[in-house]
Design a protein around this motif. Structure first.
Motif, PDB file in Angstrom:
ATOM      1  N   UNK A 247       0.817  -1.197   0.000  1.00 23.01           N
ATOM      2  CA  UNK A 247       0.000   0.000   0.000  1.00 23.01           C
ATOM      3  C   UNK A 247       0.859   1.259   0.000  1.00 23.01           C
ATOM      4  N   UNK A 248       0.392   2.291  -0.723  1.00 22.40           N
ATOM      5  CA  UNK A 248       1.027   3.607  -0.653  1.00 22.40           C
ATOM      6  C   UNK A 248      -0.054   4.655  -0.461  1.00 22.40           C
ATOM      7  N   UNK A 249       0.309   5.809   0.093  1.00 25.54           N
ATOM      8  CA  UNK A 249      -0.657   6.882   0.279  1.00 25.54           C
ATOM      9  C   UNK A 249      -0.337   7.713   1.502  1.00 25.54           C
ATOM     10  N   UNK A 250      -1.324   8.471   1.958  1.00 25.18           N
ATOM     11  CA  UNK A 250      -1.160   9.317   3.142  1.00 25.18           C
ATOM     12  C   UNK A 250      -1.686   8.648   4.403  1.00 25.18           C
ATOM     13  N   UNK A 251      -2.445   7.601   4.273  1.00 28.11           N
ATOM     14  CA  UNK A 251      -3.011   6.919   5.439  1.00 28.11           C
ATOM     15  C   UNK A 251      -1.915   6.273   6.282  1.00 28.11           C
ATOM     16  N   UNK A 252      -2.122   6.265   7.569  1.00 28.96           N
ATOM     17  CA  UNK A 252      -1.105   5.694   8.464  1.00 28.96           C
ATOM     18  C   UNK A 252      -0.936   4.200   8.255  1.00 28.96           C
ATOM     19  N   UNK A 255       2.049   1.125   3.647  1.00 27.51           N
ATOM     20  CA  UNK A 255       3.430   0.666   3.807  1.00 27.51           C
ATOM     21  C   UNK A 255       4.419   1.769   3.464  1.00 27.51           C
ATOM     22  N   UNK A 256       4.059   2.574   2.458  1.00 25.38           N
ATOM     23  CA  UNK A 256       4.876   3.731   2.071  1.00 25.38           C
ATOM     24  C   UNK A 256       3.946   4.937   2.100  1.00 25.38           C
ATOM     25  N   UNK A 257       4.193   5.864   3.025  1.00 17.78           N
ATOM     26  CA  UNK A 257       3.261   6.976   3.181  1.00 17.78           C
ATOM     27  C   UNK A 257       3.993   8.309   3.230  1.00 17.78           C
ATOM     28  N   UNK A 258       3.238   9.378   2.968  1.00 12.56           N
ATOM     29  CA  UNK A 258       3.787  10.731   2.960  1.00 12.56           C
ATOM     30  C   UNK A 258       3.068  11.600   3.977  1.00 12.56           C
ATOM     31  N   UNK A 259       3.824  12.503   4.586  1.00 17.77           N
ATOM     32  CA  UNK A 259       3.284  13.491   5.514  1.00 17.77           C
ATOM     33  C   UNK A 259       3.923  14.843   5.208  1.00 17.77           C
TER      34      UNK A 259
END
Length: 467
Positions: A247-252, A255-259
């Motif tokens: 998984x990628x995205x902004x959600x906590x 696996x790969x996320x952005x903030x």
């Protein structure tokens, strides 16, 4: 491959010329445009809307082409393979070539689809992988029934990675294209309204994009957008096929996320986390939406064994995602952002917000907008939304071009841009004349439309004028 093997792969009838025999080996470039070919190459004579490739077989032979794949024999001194459908033959040949390379080596295949972001993500992933080994990826947006096979046919015995971009304007096309290579990794970016007219609505678009997940080979991995509920629903299909999901995205939960995404005039900054490890990401590419594309590329690269730190370092060397995609032109005096290769409601909104974010106090925001194509029954409402958004983002000038975009202009006037802020022109030339008299020092200008509107050339023209 020998001529006989090529004929068998495309289910065609071989007609040799000169000293050729069925055992003659061919290994050149394959293309449907004879202008791109030379000695030792293979020409696929595809009938087209404007012209017919069969008219150019003789010229291709004079240029040194050694094989023409045709739908009927042509008077030319070149070996020909006659097939029922040249485009289908192109796909069949691509399937055979990729299968042979896979069997002989360590080729890994990544397929990418989504309503927006395919080409940018493809370029980002290719940039990461090219430092790992020989990588083949589409030129521009080679993602249809012709472009995708042509890309596949560029693989060689030494190719380590094939990155395929799959676009579609109707159900079943992604299944056919992805089925040619059965990807090891499938990446789905988002499901939006792009091409919704051809699909018959966003739910039909969802079904079509799911075809990539269904095409991933057993034991493969799918990379899904955790922020998009429709994409996230594909995890059920992946589970039924025993595929691993990343998984990628902004959600906590990603696996790969952005903030903490910050957009500046010189690029886009974000803090990202990869499997619990923090990293700084500083893209030269403009736009918060490109962070999501970067996350997808980093996730896919990780599946292929590339450490996150290496992937990030390579992404940070990219200056633009692709020509005509958030491409900075002009100068600091008048900055032109040419993003007119493609447009959908999502990408139009993202581009408008990006220019608003990078415009400083005292500078004017100017939107030069054309039509969004292939939206079907939703076209009117979606053009209304764009007009309203441009006004609410306080664009000082909204320049609308082309009859198909007139509703956007009317919507902007209705929202309050009635005192000269919004103007309409039938043609790009008329708009260029207006803009050359209107633009002034400090202006920041977004040029945005679908490809068919042709505004990318207006963007180039403005960029040259203010360079």
């Amino acid at each position: 491959m020998t001529l006989a093997e090529v004929a068998a792969a495309v289910s065609g009838a071989l007609h040799t010329a000169g000293s050729d025999t069925p055992e003659t080996v061919v290994s050149g470039t394959v293309d449907t445009d004879s202008r791109n070919l030379g000695a030792g190459d293979i020409f696929v004579a595809k009938p087209g809307e404007v012209t017919d490739g069969h008219r150019f077989v003789a010229g291709a032979a004079e240029a040194g082409v050694v094989l023409a794949i045709v739908e009927h024999t042509v008077e030319a001194d070149v070996t020909q393979i006659v097939v029922a459908d040249a485009v289908a033959a192109l796909a069949d040949l691509a399937r055979e070539v990729v299968a042979r390379v896979r069997a002989a080596g360590d080729l890994r295949v990544v397929g990418i689809t989504g309503s927006n972001g395919k080409t940018t993500t493809k370029n980002m992933l290719a940039r990461i992988l090219q430092d790992e080994g020989e990588t083949v990826a589409p030129r521009a947006s080679y993602n249809n029934e012709v472009g995708a096979p042509l890309t596949m046919l560029r693989v060689t015995e030494t190719t380590r990675y094939l990155v395929s971009e799959f676009g579609a304007d109707a159900p079943g096309k992604i299944a056919r294209l992805a089925g040619l290579v059965t990807p090891d990794v499938g990446v789905v970016l988002m499901v939006g309204l792009a091409h919704a007219g051809g699909f018959g609505g966003v739910e039909a678009t969802l079904k079509a994009k799911t075809e990539l997940v269904e095409a991933v080979r057993p034991g493969g991995v799918v990379v899904l957008n955790a922020d998009d509920a429709r994409v996230a629903s594909m995890a059920t299909v992946a589970a039924a096929r025993d595929l691993t999901v990343r998984w990628f995205g902004h959600r906590t939960t990603a696996d790969v996320r952005a903030d903490d995404v910050e957009v500046t005039a010189s690029g886009t900054i974000s803090e990202i986390t990869v499997d619990g490890e923090p990293h700084a990401l500083r893209l030269q590419v403009l736009g918060a939406h490109h962070v999501m594309n970067a996350l997808a590329a980093i996730t896919a690269a990780g599946v292929l064994g590339v450490p996150a730190a290496d992937a990030i370092a390579r992404l940070e060397t990219l200056e633009i995602a692709e020509r005509w995609r958030m491409q900075p032109l002009g100068s600091d005096r008048v900055r032109i952002i040419n993003d007119a290769y493609n447009a959908s409601p999502d990408s139009m909104a993202a581009a408008l917000r990006t220019l608003a974010q990078i415009t400083e106090p005292g500078q004017r925001k100017v939107a030069v907008l054309g039509a969004m194509s292939e939206l079907g029954d939703q076209a009117g409402e979606e053009h209304d939304r764009v007009g309203l958004l441009a006004v609410r983002l306080r664009y000082e000038r909204i320049v609308v071009i082309g009859a198909d975009a007139r509703r956007l202009f009317i919507s902007a006037i209705g929202e309050g841009s009635w005192d000269g802020e919004a103007v309409f022109f039938e043609t790009a030339d008329e708009a260029y004349g207006y803009l050359m008299g209107e633009l002034r020092d400090g202006d920041r200008v977004l040029v945005k439309s679908s490809n068919v509107a042709g505004l990318r050339h207006l963007g180039d023209r403005l960029g040259e004028s203010f360079s």
